[in-house]
Design a protein around this motif. Sequence first.
Motif, PDB file in Angstrom:
ATOM      1  N   ALA A   1     -67.373  20.971  38.355  1.00 34.25           N
ATOM      2  CA  ALA A   1     -68.110  19.881  37.991  1.00 34.25           C
ATOM      3  C   ALA A   1     -69.714  20.296  38.584  1.00 34.25           C
ATOM      4  O   ALA A   1     -70.468  20.289  37.910  1.00 34.25           O
ATOM      5  CB  ALA A   1     -67.957  18.431  38.346  1.00 34.25           C
TER       6      ALA A   1
ATOM      7  N   ARG B   1     -62.070  21.337  42.137  1.00 37.15           N
ATOM      8  CA  ARG B   1     -63.143  20.737  42.393  1.00 37.15           C
ATOM      9  C   ARG B   1     -64.727  21.135  42.543  1.00 37.15           C
ATOM     10  O   ARG B   1     -65.694  20.451  42.343  1.00 37.15           O
ATOM     11  CB  ARG B   1     -63.114  19.935  43.998  1.00 37.15           C
ATOM     12  CG  ARG B   1     -61.993  19.296  44.110  1.00 37.15           C
ATOM     13  CD  ARG B   1     -61.660  18.719  45.668  1.00 37.15           C
ATOM     14  NE  ARG B   1     -61.244  19.965  46.521  1.00 37.15           N
ATOM     15  CZ  ARG B   1     -61.402  20.196  47.860  1.00 37.15           C
ATOM     16  NH1 ARG B   1     -61.705  18.945  48.371  1.00 37.15           N
ATOM     17  NH2 ARG B   1     -60.938  21.084  48.412  1.00 37.15           N
TER      18      ARG B   1
ATOM     19  N   GLU C   1     -62.969  28.013  32.739  1.00 37.36           N
ATOM     20  CA  GLU C   1     -63.735  26.856  32.002  1.00 37.36           C
ATOM     21  C   GLU C   1     -64.337  27.419  30.922  1.00 37.36           C
ATOM     22  O   GLU C   1     -65.265  28.469  30.960  1.00 37.36           O
ATOM     23  CB  GLU C   1     -64.324  26.155  33.094  1.00 37.36           C
ATOM     24  CG  GLU C   1     -63.676  25.064  33.881  1.00 37.36           C
ATOM     25  CD  GLU C   1     -63.043  24.058  33.089  1.00 37.36           C
ATOM     26  OE1 GLU C   1     -63.485  23.418  32.474  1.00 37.36           O
ATOM     27  OE2 GLU C   1     -61.775  24.184  33.597  1.00 37.36           O
TER      28      GLU C   1
ATOM     29  N   GLN D   1     -70.888  23.340  36.881  1.00 40.19           N
ATOM     30  CA  GLN D   1     -71.451  23.130  35.715  1.00 40.19           C
ATOM     31  C   GLN D   1     -72.732  22.569  35.400  1.00 40.19           C
ATOM     32  O   GLN D   1     -73.492  23.082  34.519  1.00 40.19           O
ATOM     33  CB  GLN D   1     -70.548  22.078  34.946  1.00 40.19           C
ATOM     34  CG  GLN D   1     -69.040  22.658  34.261  1.00 40.19           C
ATOM     35  CD  GLN D   1     -68.181  21.563  33.873  1.00 40.19           C
ATOM     36  OE1 GLN D   1     -68.047  20.621  34.374  1.00 40.19           O
ATOM     37  NE2 GLN D   1     -67.255  21.981  33.154  1.00 40.19           N
ATOM     38  N   ARG D   2     -73.108  21.616  36.583  1.00 35.03           N
ATOM     39  CA  ARG D   2     -74.500  21.120  36.649  1.00 35.03           C
ATOM     40  C   ARG D   2     -75.462  22.329  36.874  1.00 35.03           C
ATOM     41  O   ARG D   2     -76.746  22.142  36.519  1.00 35.03           O
ATOM     42  CB  ARG D   2     -74.763  20.391  37.726  1.00 35.03           C
ATOM     43  CG  ARG D   2     -73.823  18.835  37.569  1.00 35.03           C
ATOM     44  CD  ARG D   2     -74.237  17.657  38.283  1.00 35.03           C
ATOM     45  NE  ARG D   2     -73.595  17.990  39.759  1.00 35.03           N
ATOM     46  CZ  ARG D   2     -72.447  17.645  40.184  1.00 35.03           C
ATOM     47  NH1 ARG D   2     -71.492  17.114  39.283  1.00 35.03           N
ATOM     48  NH2 ARG D   2     -71.935  17.909  41.309  1.00 35.03           N
TER      49      ARG D   2
END
Length: 161
Positions: free
Chosen positions: A137, A134, A161, A140-141
């Motif tokens: 994401a 979780r 990732e 990644q931002r």
Amino acid sequence: MVVNDVPINELIADLGAEDDEVRRRAQITLHELGVLAIEPLIDALLTGEPQVQRRAAALLADVGDARVVTPLIRALNALQCDGCDDLTLVKIVDAIGHFGDPRGVKALIDALPNATPHVRRRIIAALVSIGDRRAIAPIQRLVNDPDVGETARWALYQLGE
């Protein structure tokens, strides 16, 4: 509860003492008490002055009892504000990460947007310690963020990732 003729609430209060030796003795004694000190340390974490909260968070992480994860999350949620004490936030974030408990993921992610760069780096590291997907994401931002982008890229690598 009394330890060596000293009430445990005095030991908790001594965590905020200005005298380094008084603080050190209190920390050592509370650490030695282990699980017996959990409840008073949780109270200090949730209601104490920032310097007491910091030391309580570190001691709770050292005890290693997963019962403290929920109070650590509550403390993190309570301290998310402009001008909050970064040192206290870092100690709480580190303690949550120390446990690697997925219950901490949401609170850590929720704390990212309003945290200072230093605290965000520690949150990212805690999320890596937990290893929950979780976190990908939200991390990644942050990849292009000038303050924490490098840490975000490292975290994504660590998370596969």
